[in-house]
Design a protein around this motif. Sequence first.
Motif, PDB file in Angstrom:
ATOM      1  N   UNK A  85       0.836  -1.209   0.000  1.00 12.55           N
ATOM      2  CA  UNK A  85       0.000   0.000   0.000  1.00 12.55           C
ATOM      3  C   UNK A  85       0.868   1.255   0.000  1.00 12.55           C
ATOM      4  N   UNK A  86       1.996   1.196   0.682  1.00  7.59           N
ATOM      5  CA  UNK A  86       2.824   2.401   0.842  1.00  7.59           C
ATOM      6  C   UNK A  86       3.157   3.082  -0.487  1.00  7.59           C
ATOM      7  N   UNK A  87       3.651   2.363  -1.491  1.00  7.81           N
ATOM      8  CA  UNK A  87       3.936   3.062  -2.754  1.00  7.81           C
ATOM      9  C   UNK A  87       2.676   3.499  -3.508  1.00  7.81           C
ATOM     10  N   UNK A  88       1.528   2.975  -3.142  1.00  5.12           N
ATOM     11  CA  UNK A  88       0.277   3.410  -3.774  1.00  5.12           C
ATOM     12  C   UNK A  88      -0.193   4.748  -3.213  1.00  5.12           C
ATOM     13  N   UNK A  89       0.330   5.142  -2.054  1.00  3.51           N
ATOM     14  CA  UNK A  89      -0.042   6.422  -1.432  1.00  3.51           C
ATOM     15  C   UNK A  89       0.733   7.532  -2.140  1.00  3.51           C
ATOM     16  N   UNK A  90       0.043   8.261  -2.971  1.00  2.00           N
ATOM     17  CA  UNK A  90       0.700   9.243  -3.843  1.00  2.00           C
ATOM     18  C   UNK A  90       0.500  10.676  -3.407  1.00  2.00           C
ATOM     19  N   UNK A  91      -0.250  10.901  -2.337  1.00  2.00           N
ATOM     20  CA  UNK A  91      -0.512  12.274  -1.941  1.00  2.00           C
ATOM     21  C   UNK A  91      -0.685  12.411  -0.442  1.00  2.00           C
ATOM     22  N   UNK A  92      -0.862  13.642  -0.037  1.00  2.00           N
ATOM     23  CA  UNK A  92      -1.127  14.000   1.354  1.00  2.00           C
ATOM     24  C   UNK A  92      -2.099  15.173   1.335  1.00  2.00           C
ATOM     25  N   UNK A  93      -3.116  15.104   2.185  1.00  2.00           N
ATOM     26  CA  UNK A  93      -4.078  16.211   2.251  1.00  2.00           C
ATOM     27  C   UNK A  93      -3.430  17.428   2.895  1.00  2.00           C
ATOM     28  N   UNK A  97      -2.986  14.103   5.998  1.00  2.00           N
ATOM     29  CA  UNK A  97      -3.451  12.720   5.899  1.00  2.00           C
ATOM     30  C   UNK A  97      -2.908  12.110   4.608  1.00  2.00           C
ATOM     31  N   UNK A  98      -2.133  11.031   4.704  1.00  2.00           N
ATOM     32  CA  UNK A  98      -1.709  10.365   3.471  1.00  2.00           C
ATOM     33  C   UNK A  98      -2.941   9.902   2.688  1.00  2.00           C
ATOM     34  N   UNK A  99      -2.834   9.856   1.364  1.00  2.00           N
ATOM     35  CA  UNK A  99      -3.968   9.441   0.537  1.00  2.00           C
ATOM     36  C   UNK A  99      -3.448   8.822  -0.762  1.00  2.00           C
ATOM     37  N   UNK A 100      -4.358   8.180  -1.449  1.00  2.00           N
ATOM     38  CA  UNK A 100      -3.972   7.408  -2.636  1.00  2.00           C
ATOM     39  C   UNK A 100      -3.665   8.261  -3.861  1.00  2.00           C
ATOM     40  N   UNK A 101      -4.184   9.478  -3.911  1.00  2.00           N
ATOM     41  CA  UNK A 101      -3.987  10.316  -5.095  1.00  2.00           C
ATOM     42  C   UNK A 101      -3.454  11.686  -4.716  1.00  2.00           C
ATOM     43  N   UNK A 125      -0.110  -7.654  13.515  1.00  2.00           N
ATOM     44  CA  UNK A 125       0.178  -7.409  12.102  1.00  2.00           C
ATOM     45  C   UNK A 125       1.351  -6.449  11.994  1.00  2.00           C
ATOM     46  N   UNK A 126       2.104  -6.600  10.933  1.00  2.00           N
ATOM     47  CA  UNK A 126       3.248  -5.734  10.669  1.00  2.00           C
ATOM     48  C   UNK A 126       2.790  -4.592   9.759  1.00  2.00           C
ATOM     49  N   UNK A 127       2.404  -3.472  10.373  1.00  2.00           N
ATOM     50  CA  UNK A 127       1.917  -2.309   9.624  1.00  2.00           C
ATOM     51  C   UNK A 127       3.092  -1.405   9.260  1.00  2.00           C
ATOM     52  N   UNK A 128       3.309  -1.133   7.985  1.00  2.00           N
ATOM     53  CA  UNK A 128       4.300  -0.111   7.636  1.00  2.00           C
ATOM     54  C   UNK A 128       3.849   1.227   8.222  1.00  2.00           C
ATOM     55  N   UNK A 129       4.774   2.008   8.747  1.00  2.00           N
ATOM     56  CA  UNK A 129       4.394   3.258   9.436  1.00  2.00           C
ATOM     57  C   UNK A 129       3.502   4.186   8.621  1.00  2.00           C
ATOM     58  N   UNK A 130       3.799   4.373   7.347  1.00  2.00           N
ATOM     59  CA  UNK A 130       2.995   5.307   6.547  1.00  2.00           C
ATOM     60  C   UNK A 130       1.590   4.755   6.299  1.00  2.00           C
ATOM     61  N   UNK A 131       1.463   3.444   6.159  1.00  2.00           N
ATOM     62  CA  UNK A 131       0.148   2.835   5.944  1.00  2.00           C
ATOM     63  C   UNK A 131      -0.677   2.942   7.223  1.00  2.00           C
ATOM     64  N   UNK A 136      -4.984   5.438  10.404  1.00  2.00           N
ATOM     65  CA  UNK A 136      -5.322   6.137  11.650  1.00  2.00           C
ATOM     66  C   UNK A 136      -5.825   7.550  11.387  1.00  2.00           C
ATOM     67  N   UNK A 137      -5.111   8.299  10.565  1.00  2.00           N
ATOM     68  CA  UNK A 137      -5.493   9.700  10.328  1.00  2.00           C
ATOM     69  C   UNK A 137      -6.772   9.819   9.510  1.00  2.00           C
ATOM     70  N   UNK A 138      -6.909   8.996   8.471  1.00  2.00           N
ATOM     71  CA  UNK A 138      -8.113   9.087   7.634  1.00  2.00           C
ATOM     72  C   UNK A 138      -9.348   8.650   8.418  1.00  2.00           C
ATOM     73  N   UNK A 139      -9.219   7.597   9.216  1.00  2.00           N
ATOM     74  CA  UNK A 139     -10.370   7.158  10.016  1.00  2.00           C
ATOM     75  C   UNK A 139     -10.704   8.181  11.094  1.00  2.00           C
ATOM     76  N   UNK A 140      -9.690   8.776  11.709  1.00  2.00           N
ATOM     77  CA  UNK A 140      -9.935   9.811  12.716  1.00  2.00           C
ATOM     78  C   UNK A 140     -10.642  11.006  12.080  1.00  2.00           C
ATOM     79  N   UNK A 141     -10.212  11.379  10.887  1.00  2.00           N
ATOM     80  CA  UNK A 141     -10.825  12.513  10.183  1.00  2.00           C
ATOM     81  C   UNK A 141     -12.304  12.238   9.902  1.00  2.00           C
TER      82      UNK A 141
END
Length: 152
Positions: A85-93, A97-101, A125-131, A136-141
């Motif tokens: 997922x990490x390389x699929x995250x191409x943006x930040x709000x 908040x990291x995001x896919x686009x 589970x082994x969660x990569x930090x950015x994922x 966490x941030x998107x769900x909190x938002x």
Amino acid sequence: ACGGVLPPATGRGDISEWTSRFLPVMRSLMRPRVVKLQPPLKDYADPRDVDYAVRKYKSWGFDFEAAEAASPELREQMGKLLAEVEPMLRGTTDDGVPCLNVWGLGMDDVQVLPLLRNVSMVRQLDWPPKVLEYVEKACAKANVELFTDRAC
């Protein structure tokens, strides 16, 4: 989001390909756990609902015992899928908040985030930090709780 409206799904091939590989592993990890969460989800607060779900999934050929026994291997597979997922995250709000686009949150995120939220009920589970930050941030938002405090 642009003017309060979420951009539509992009049809990104990397997202759909990843989702097709993610779903079977997610289901195998999630189904035995979702009926055991404490406190239970509202959908499973009544023991009759748990019985119904277990019967339904078993009638579809799902083997709860085999899935539980395979948890170590499934966790390893899920860790690899989460890393993708990490390389699929191409943006930040604008609010971080990291995001896919690159333009921010959109329907692609609306489709992927619930899947990632579901596996927050899986302990160890082994969660990569950015994922993890993305979830966490998107769900909190969105005022959506994760299952990490009741993971099993």
